[in-house]
Design a protein around this motif. Structure first.
Motif, mmCIF file in Angstrom:
data_model
loop_
_atom_site.group_PDB
_atom_site.id
_atom_site.type_symbol
_atom_site.label_atom_id
_atom_site.label_comp_id
_atom_site.label_asym_id
_atom_site.label_seq_id
_atom_site.Cartn_x
_atom_site.Cartn_y
_atom_site.Cartn_z
ATOM 1 N N VAL A 1 0.869 -1.180 0.000
ATOM 2 C CA VAL A 1 0.000 0.000 0.000
ATOM 3 C C VAL A 1 0.901 1.224 0.000
ATOM 4 C CG1 VAL A 1 -1.840 1.254 1.164
ATOM 5 C CG2 VAL A 1 -1.769 -1.257 1.290
ATOM 6 N N TYR A 2 0.855 1.959 -1.087
ATOM 7 C CA TYR A 2 1.643 3.193 -1.180
ATOM 8 C C TYR A 2 0.747 4.363 -0.792
ATOM 9 C CZ TYR A 2 4.826 6.760 -2.835
ATOM 10 O OH TYR A 2 5.670 7.839 -2.899
ATOM 11 N N GLY A 3 1.264 5.246 0.059
ATOM 12 C CA GLY A 3 0.436 6.329 0.582
ATOM 13 C C GLY A 3 -0.448 5.865 1.718
ATOM 14 N N ALA A 4 0.037 4.891 2.495
ATOM 15 C CA ALA A 4 -0.783 4.267 3.532
ATOM 16 C C ALA A 4 -1.055 5.183 4.712
ATOM 17 C CB ALA A 4 -0.119 2.982 4.025
ATOM 18 N N SER A 5 -0.261 6.251 4.886
ATOM 19 C CA SER A 5 -0.479 7.130 6.035
ATOM 20 C C SER A 5 -1.469 8.245 5.728
ATOM 21 C CB SER A 5 0.855 7.739 6.493
ATOM 22 O OG SER A 5 1.435 8.526 5.465
#
Length: 347
Positions: free
Chosen positions: A5-9
């Protein structure tokens, strides 16, 4: 199965991570800030990577798929999808930005399945358009419309994406006619029915305008939104973006209601209409993104850049969403008055 998951934050990214955990799917969190990622990881592995191609490829290796949640995609999306392809990962994202989607479809041949635009309106409207178009045969015109019956405030990420594509929102985005996409193709529809009677609508940059012509042969495809909803997006400014919270609180988010309507006119005058509606746009996006990635890994799809209806069985995926609170209604086709004399006559 392990999914990166990229951009999970980010706001929606955290919902994607939570949905994957709820379903027992192992995730790897990838991004630039390991401290922020660690705060939402729930014990999942964290890998640092900025938008450098080699760093992203290394971070994605060993994962079966990538879910990209980091927008604006017009500015940030292409390095991620290219790295996912290079790492041999299937790819989905939650983008709704027309120009970015069009560029992804221009990537050329790839050896994995790439399905952009799997969000709360992009995937359901694309699948619904496929079903509605089947009802009328060769399609002369297809219109996709959106309305937020009641809604939580948009997230900061959503508004940043709007701001990065403000010229498209101001002009209404792309239209499709005679085999080409262009911002100069005007919408012909001025009103549309959603839950009640007809309401004024204007041209609006919906992702389905880009995706639907890849699987529906139509002379014309246009996207519209309720007039005052569309006007709200045009008023976004950098000052507004920086003052809104990361996203709406859960109670407000779950209270939001959205509706998509698709209407098609066949070359012989037959008409068909479908409606899909639900709640919680951001929560629904998380469910859709995780399920789309899971299906690419578990069930497979053709390699290449695909519209949702090319990657997934439309009725089956929508049935999955119905089990999670989404309502689907596809009306039987009707003859036009000119072709049958009776607008109620079923064919």
């Amino acid at each position: 199965m392990t999914i990166a998951v990229y951009g999970a934050s980010g706001y929606t990214g955290t919902l994607v991570v939570a949905e994957a955990a709820r379903r027992g799917i192992e995730v790897v969190l990838v991004g630039r800030n390991v401290e922020r990622l660690g705060a939402v990881s729930g014990g999942a592995e964290v890998r640092r990577a900025d938008l450098d191609h080699d760093a992203l490829v290394t971070a994605f290796r060993g994962c079966a798929a990538v879910i990209n949640c980091a927008g604006p995609f017009t500015l940030l999306g292409e390095p991620v999808v290219r790295a996912a392809v290079a790492a041999g990962c299937h790819y989905v994202d939650i983008a709704g930005e027309q120009d970015y989607l069009a560029r992804v479809f221009d990537l050329g041949p790839v050896d994995v399945s790439v399905v952009p635009g799997v969000n709360d309106d992009g995937l359901p409207s694309d699948l619904l358009a496929h079903l509605v178009a089947e009802r009328v045969g060769p399609v002369r015109e297809l219109v996709v419309g959106i309305d937020l019956v009641s809604g939580a405030a948009p997230s900061r990420g959503t508004l940043r994406s709007v701001l990065a594509n403000l010229d498209r929102f101001t002009a209404g985005g792309l239209g499709y006619a005679n085999g080409r996409w262009s911002p100069d193709i005007l919408a012909t529809r001025t009103s549309m029915a959603f839950l009640g009677g007809e309401v004024p609508v204007v041209k609006f940059p919906l992702p389905a305008v880009v995706t639907v012509p890849h699987h529906v042969r139509a002379g014309r495809v246009e996207g519209v939104a309720r007039q005052d909803l569309a006007a709200a997006f045009v008023d976004v400014t950098p000052e507004i973006v920086e003052t809104v919270p990361a996203g709406p609180p859960e109670e407000s988010r779950r209270a939001g209601r959205w509706i998509l309507a698709v209407e098609a006119v066949g070359e012989d005058g037959r008409r068909a209409r479908g409606v899909v509606r639900g709640a919680d746009t951001y929560g629904t996006t998380a469910v859709i993104a995780v399920e789309a990635a899971r299906r690419l890994v578990a069930d497979g799809a053709d390699p290449g850049v695909l519209a949702p209806a090319q990657a997934f069985a439309a009725r089956d995926f929508l049935a999955f969403l119905e089990d999670r609170g989404v309502t689907l209604d596809v009306a039987r086709p009707l003859r036009s008055r000119s072709s049958s004399g009776d607008p109620r006559a079923h064919t």
